[in-house]
Design an enzyme around this catalytic site. Structure first.
Site, short mmCIF file in Angstrom:
data_model
loop_
_atom_site.label_atom_id
_atom_site.label_comp_id
_atom_site.label_asym_id
_atom_site.label_seq_id
_atom_site.Cartn_x
_atom_site.Cartn_y
_atom_site.Cartn_z
CG HIS A 43 -2.07 1.15 1.20
ND1 HIS A 43 -3.26 0.98 1.84
CD2 HIS A 43 -1.84 2.41 0.77
CE1 HIS A 43 -4.06 2.10 1.53
NE2 HIS A 43 -3.19 2.89 1.03
CD GLU A 70 -4.51 -2.88 0.48
OE1 GLU A 70 -5.20 -4.15 0.81
OE2 GLU A 70 -3.95 -2.06 1.65
CG HIS A 191 -8.01 -2.24 8.77
ND1 HIS A 191 -7.16 -1.28 8.15
CD2 HIS A 191 -8.04 -1.40 10.05
CE1 HIS A 191 -6.83 -0.32 8.77
NE2 HIS A 191 -7.32 -0.54 10.04
#
Length: 239
Positions: A43, A70, A191
């Site tokens: 990410h 991401e 998450h």
């Protein structure tokens, strides 16, 4: 089968804290694959405080499992990075500039036109597109309308209330997952998933395609070792 994608951002954070190249991000990614992970997630953020854009180019050359990038597509720099490296999957995340970590999913209704244009651009390059959403069937259906291939459910609320009442905590995620299946979307989750809460989520939503896990897995690896930790997470996904 639900695939385990290891987010290696925290490895880059540790490397960057001292400069140099220790730990080596590419080696850790390859080790994760060798130890059984079925994907690698990164990410990159605009300030490159953990994964750097060059890391993404370098990883693309060596990762042999599924490669997932991401990020927030609000900057053209991110879009160009994805189009240049052509990962297996791009996950669109609406994280704010300077945010410590992602903390909400897209409003796929309010952002319909933006997401539709972005998704079309990525899919034209044969990149699967996943949209990060809260566990709301309306947002899931909105992602389908925008043309997404998958949604990734933001699981922090599930993790936060897991020990208080896991049956209640998982209900919104089951409903959102059922909507995804109903409208023909693939399903990812990520998450704050951990060895504590992963198995129950898998039991309740056995049709998940992929979970992306970074912070908890890398933290566990400090005590348990990376190979052992990955094997433990894989076992939590077995039914």
């Amino acid at each position: 089968m639900t695939r385990l994608s290891v987010n290696i951002n925290k490895i880059a954070t540790l490397r960057n804290s001292r400069g140099g190249d220790n730990p080596n991000v590419l080696k850790v990614a390859l080790d994760c694959e060798r130890f059984g992970a079925q994907g690698i997630t990164v990410h990159p953020r605009p300030d490159e405080r953990h994964i750097r854009y060059q890391d993404v180019y370098d990883l693309k050359e060596v990762v042999t499992t599924e490669f997932n990038i991401e990020g927030n597509p609000s900057e053209r720099k991110f879009i160009d990075l994805v189009l240049a490296t052509k990962p297996d999957q791009v996950t669109l995340v609406p994280d704010a500039l300077g945010a410590i970590t992602s903390n909400a999913g897209w409003d796929t209704i309010a952002n319909r036109y933006l997401l539709t244009e972005l998704i079309q651009e990525f899919k034209a390059a044969n990149i699967r597109v996943s949209v990060f959403v809260d566990p709301d069937p309306i947002m899931v259906e909105g992602a389908k309308i925008c043309g997404a291939d998958r949604v990734e459910l933001y699981t922090e609320p599930y993790a936060a209330y897991y020990f208080e009442n896991r049956q209640k905590a998982v209900i919104p995620f089951v409903k959102a997952s059922e909507k995804a299946r109903e409208v023909g979307l693939g399903l990812n989750a990520g998450h704050d998933l951990s060895l504590d809460n992963l198995r129950f989520l898998k039991q309740c939503i056995p049709w998940m395609d992929e979970v992306s896990i970074g912070h908890a897995l890398i933290s566990d690896a400090l005590y348990l070792g990376l190979e052992n930790t990955i094997q433990m997470y894989l076992r939590e996904l077995e039914l």
